[in-house]
Design an enzyme around this catalytic site. Structure first.
Site, mmCIF file in Angstrom:
data_model
loop_
_atom_site.group_PDB
_atom_site.id
_atom_site.type_symbol
_atom_site.label_atom_id
_atom_site.label_comp_id
_atom_site.label_asym_id
_atom_site.label_seq_id
_atom_site.Cartn_x
_atom_site.Cartn_y
_atom_site.Cartn_z
ATOM 1 C CB CYS A 18 113.810 56.583 -32.462
ATOM 2 S SG CYS A 18 115.132 57.760 -32.788
ATOM 3 C CB CYS A 50 115.434 61.456 -31.771
ATOM 4 S SG CYS A 50 113.887 61.565 -32.675
ATOM 5 C CE1 TYR A 77 69.880 41.118 -13.740
ATOM 6 C CE2 TYR A 77 72.080 42.017 -13.996
ATOM 7 C CZ TYR A 77 71.099 41.118 -14.377
ATOM 8 O OH TYR A 77 71.345 40.239 -15.387
ATOM 9 C CG ASP A 110 78.651 46.573 -21.756
ATOM 10 O OD1 ASP A 110 78.090 45.493 -22.041
ATOM 11 O OD2 ASP A 110 79.334 47.225 -22.560
ATOM 12 C CB CYS A 148 116.131 61.796 -35.994
ATOM 13 S SG CYS A 148 116.204 60.157 -35.253
ATOM 14 C CE LYS A 180 70.824 46.306 -20.893
ATOM 15 N NZ LYS A 180 72.075 45.700 -21.368
ATOM 16 C CD GLU A 193 67.916 47.902 -11.515
ATOM 17 O OE1 GLU A 193 67.107 48.043 -10.588
ATOM 18 O OE2 GLU A 193 68.408 46.796 -11.833
ATOM 19 C CB CYS A 250 113.438 57.655 -36.129
ATOM 20 S SG CYS A 250 112.641 59.057 -35.325
ATOM 21 C CE LYS A 297 71.965 48.976 -24.983
ATOM 22 N NZ LYS A 297 71.730 47.858 -25.882
HETATM 23 S S1 IVH Z 1 67.219 42.995 -15.305
HETATM 24 C C1 IVH Z 1 64.054 40.127 -16.824
HETATM 25 N N1 IVH Z 1 68.935 44.838 -14.547
HETATM 26 O O1 IVH Z 1 71.142 43.288 -19.483
HETATM 27 C C2 IVH Z 1 65.113 41.116 -16.985
HETATM 28 N N2 IVH Z 1 69.535 43.415 -16.360
HETATM 29 O O2 IVH Z 1 69.927 43.263 -22.092
HETATM 30 C C3 IVH Z 1 66.374 40.702 -16.371
HETATM 31 N N3 IVH Z 1 71.769 43.838 -17.260
HETATM 32 O O3 IVH Z 1 70.402 39.863 -19.493
HETATM 33 C C4 IVH Z 1 67.425 41.698 -16.464
HETATM 34 N N4 IVH Z 1 72.304 45.461 -15.881
HETATM 35 O O4 IVH Z 1 72.546 40.640 -18.276
HETATM 36 C C5 IVH Z 1 68.681 43.835 -15.402
HETATM 37 N N5 IVH Z 1 70.383 46.469 -13.747
HETATM 38 C C6 IVH Z 1 70.119 45.476 -14.598
HETATM 39 C C7 IVH Z 1 71.054 45.060 -15.564
HETATM 40 C C8 IVH Z 1 70.717 44.036 -16.440
HETATM 41 C C9 IVH Z 1 72.719 44.713 -16.878
HETATM 42 C C10 IVH Z 1 71.902 42.891 -18.370
HETATM 43 C C11 IVH Z 1 71.434 41.486 -18.060
HETATM 44 C C12 IVH Z 1 70.375 41.191 -19.079
HETATM 45 C C13 IVH Z 1 70.739 42.138 -20.165
HETATM 46 C C14 IVH Z 1 69.566 42.411 -21.063
#
Ligand code: IVH
Length: 677
Positions: free
Chosen positions: A431, A436, A225, A118, A416, A116, A114, A413, A319
């Site tokens: 400007c 110009c 999640y 941010d 010019c 991740k 899935e 500027c 990552k």
């Molecule tokens: S599972 C026990 N799934 O990443 C593990 N975390 O770096 C629980 N995060 O604290 C996390 N997307 O805030 C999980 N699809 C995802 C996620 C996810 C983002 C974040 C989450 C976690 C952090 C860890």
């Protein structure tokens, strides 16, 4: 026994990590990129692993995050909120998989991949199906009670559907959708307010506002999640599914927002392919991702594997390469935009950011440079989020010495030499010399571009040549160009000259909105131009409009209205309109203005989701807008119709939950004629 140098390094690392944790978690204002922070953590871990007698309970490796700020009530998490181990390349991922196989004594186990997200972690507690608490992660053991703020997030159900367990906690990630983030920053820029550097920090800031109304205005979103814990109570009869993927479907059934991009895979190769695919797609989705998460699907396997420290052995974050990097700011220069704005930009020591060499980055305006306290000579954080132009996030203050110098905007500027002005309430220096050269070039480039007059064959290079040759100075001159003049130019033949003359001719009949947009009025882009075209039906009427008139249009505020009035008050601009008209450019729309003709979708709000058959996404949006409707990205109570195609995802569920009508393409077209005038 570790030597003195190692101990010194260990102390330095802990100090630095503690500082960065505080900046990131409590102040929402990090000093270093995630990648650099990860590097510090890894180095510290390596030292502690080599000599376990060095591990102390207060080492940053022994906890995650930092203490909650004192502004919110503290929440003790009934089950700690954990972190994830990271893999930065294929071999680290393979090592994780190998360890998992050894623990499970089989290589045959399904995994879920899935995105991740941010953003920031949130725990949502439901009792008897009602949302009773939303809490941040904090340090994993204790977080902050942000319930009133969480309630403002449209996609967090206040009431669950179906038969959920009597008490249950689900976990997910709150994030700032890219489009909402961009819109907010545009509005802030127009209002002269400082901009937010990135969606993650803006989301954290929004969720931790003491005033929930501010949170509400920020339009946050959530992906769930994970299942935290459940307590079924007597006779509730709910039993939990046996795999993570089934749990997610189960939670989705309660109305929780579960990411449809989750996929079950059977092998490491498939997980690698998923990572690869996402790396290419990450700019396409409306949320920021920093990797993928791979979880072992069977929950009995998860229990068997357990944890190491604060990280489950059954999951790993794989990552993406960092979108941020640090480098040296060599110089600040300015270029002049088509409206005369002086746009400062950073000249950087070249640095790799997500696979691309970055040498320049935008700095927005003087206030932004001051607010971030960026000085020439600083080590700065550079970010490339999605397809956005690289930005300077801020300086790394630890590297600041006496040698860095504050930046002053030029007084004249750079093209010019006219003295620049900064109007009250405006962020930009400008400007104001309408003649110009830099502006003429930028203005002309915009005039001929696709969204404006769309003159094919007249690109940036040719605009430059025509200016240099003295054949054009401003828009109307384009319509006076002759075949012989063009054919005589370098790299231009008889044929291309003829094609260009034809394209110029064709541009005289562009839609009114395109013409308005082509004029280069400050703050007037494509969308505003459409509003103006619909309201006024012609450039002459627009040119006569009063400030009040303009402000009465939904979607136009005082700053934009003032800019429009000022544009047409300028004598030179008035003359340009007259000359365009004299050259035969049609300045009126075929249709009568909206005030006279009601449109079939006037006042209706639509959300489009899923794959459509006859329309592309932009076609259907144009279809709706042309008929007076508005298109938004998320379903709310204000939505009138959700137009759903194949695989509609959660938006259709949202519609159902809120009692919003869902229609197909055919019905949309029917609706246009049924409600038509
Ligand atoms: S599972 C026990 N799934 O990443 C593990 N975390 O770096 C629980 N995060 O604290 C996390 N997307 O805030 C999980 N699809 C995802 C996620 C996810 C983002 C974040 C989450 C976690 C952090 C860890």
């Amino acid at each position: 026994m570790a030597d003195r140098a190692t101990i010194r390094r260990l102390k330095k690392l802990r100090q630095a990590i503690n500082l960065h944790n505080h900046r990131y978690h409590t102040l929402d204002d990090p000093l270093v990129s995630d990648a650099e922070f990860d590097a510090l953590m890894r180095e510290l871990r390596a030292i502690e692993e080599a000599d376990s007698s060095l591990v102390t309970p207060d080492s940053p490796t022994q906890r995650i995050g930092s203490a909650p700020s004192e502004r919110f009530a503290e929440v003790v998490h009934p089950q700690p909120m954990l972190s994830l181990a990271n893999a930065f390349d294929g071999s680290e991922l393979a090592a994780w998989h190998k360890r998992a196989a050894a623990l499970l004594e089989t290589e045959r186990f399904a995994m879920v991949c899935e995105p991740k997200i941010d953003g920031l972690a949130i725990a949502l507690t439901y009792e008897d199906g009602l949302l009773v608490r939303g809490a941040t992660r904090g340090d994993g053991a204790r977080g902050e009670d942000v319930t009133p703020n969480v309630r403002t997030i449209n996609t967090v159900p206040l009431v669950l559907l179906g038969k959920p367990p009597r008490r249950m906690e689900v976990r997910g990630e709150v994030y700032f959708p890219r489009d909402a983030f961009a819109r907010m920053n545009e509005e802030r820029a127009e209002a002269g307010e400082p901009l937010f550097a990135n969606p993650r920090n803006a989301a954290a800031g929004a969720l931790r506002q003491l005033d929930p109304r501010i949170t509400a205005s920020r339009r946050l979103d959530v992906w769930v999640y994970q299942l935290g814990w459940t307590e079924n109570g007597d006779g509730a009869g709910t039993h939990e599914p046996a795999t993570h993927s089934e749990v997610m479907a189960w939670l989705g059934g309660f109305g929780l927002r579960v990411n449809p991009e989750m996929t079950t895979v059977a092998s490491l190769d498939e997980a690698e392919a998923y990572h690869e695919r996402w790396l290419g797609r990450r700019a396409e989705v409306n949320y920021q991702t920093d990797g993928i998460v791979i979880k072992i699907d069977r929950r009995d396997f998860q229990r068997h594997m357990g944890f190491v420290g604060r990280e489950p052995r059954w999951a790993i974050a794989y990552k993406f390469p960092a979108e941020q990097a640090t480098t040296r700011l060599l110089d600040i220069r300015v270029n002049v935009g088509r409206t005369g704005t002086l746009n400062p930009y950073a000249v950087l020591e070249p640095v790799q950011v997500s696979g691309v060499t970055v040498k320049q980055a935008t700095l927005h305006n003087e206030d932004d440079i001051r607010r971030k306290d960026i000085r020439v000579g600083d080590v700065v954080i550079v970010e490339r989020a999605g397809e956005v132009i690289p930005q300077v996030v801020g300086p790394v203050l630890e590297f600041r010495t006496e040698a860095q110098v504050r930046y002053e905007m030029p007084e004249r500027c750079p093209v010019c030499s006219t003295p620049v002005v900064r109007e009250e309430g405006e962020a930009a220096h400008r400007c104001v010399n309408a003649r110009c050269e830099a502006q003429a070039y930028e203005r002309l480039k915009h005039f001929v571009s696709r969204g404006a007059m769309d003159i094919e064959g007249l690109g940036e290079r040719l605009v430059g040549v025509l200016l240099d040759e003295g054949l054009i100075e401003d828009f109307p001159d384009i319509y006076g160009l002759e075949h012989a003049q063009l054919a005589a130019l370098d790299r231009m033949g008889e044929k291309s000259a003829a094609n260009l003359i034809a394209a110029i001719e064709a541009s005289k009949r562009r839609p009114l909105a395109a013409i308005i947009s082509s004029l280069g009025i400050l703050h007037v882009g494509g969308e505003t131009a459409e509003l103006l075209a619909r309201r006024f039906g012609g450039v002459p009427r627009l040119a006569d409009a009063a400030q009040d008139d303009l402000e009465s249009i939904d979607g136009i505020g005082p700053i934009v209205a003032r800019a429009i009035v000022a544009h047409f008050e300028n004598e030179g601009n008035g003359r340009i309109v007259a000359e365009l008209e004299a050259a035969g450019v049609r300045l009126e729309s075929d249709e009568t203005p909206a005030a006279a003709t009601p449109q079939p979708f006037d006042g209706l709000r639509f959300v489009v989701t899923g794959r459509l058959e006859t329309f592309t996404r932009s076609q259907v949006e144009a279809y709706i807008k042309e008929r007076g409707g508005a298109v938004s990205s998320g379903v709310s109570k204000k939505t009138d119709y959700v137009v759903a195609g194949a695989d509609p995802g959660t938006k259709r569920d949202d519609a159902e939950r809120l009692g919003v009508a869902t229609i197909g393409e055919a019905e949309l077209v029917e609706l246009a004629s049924a409600e038509g005038p």
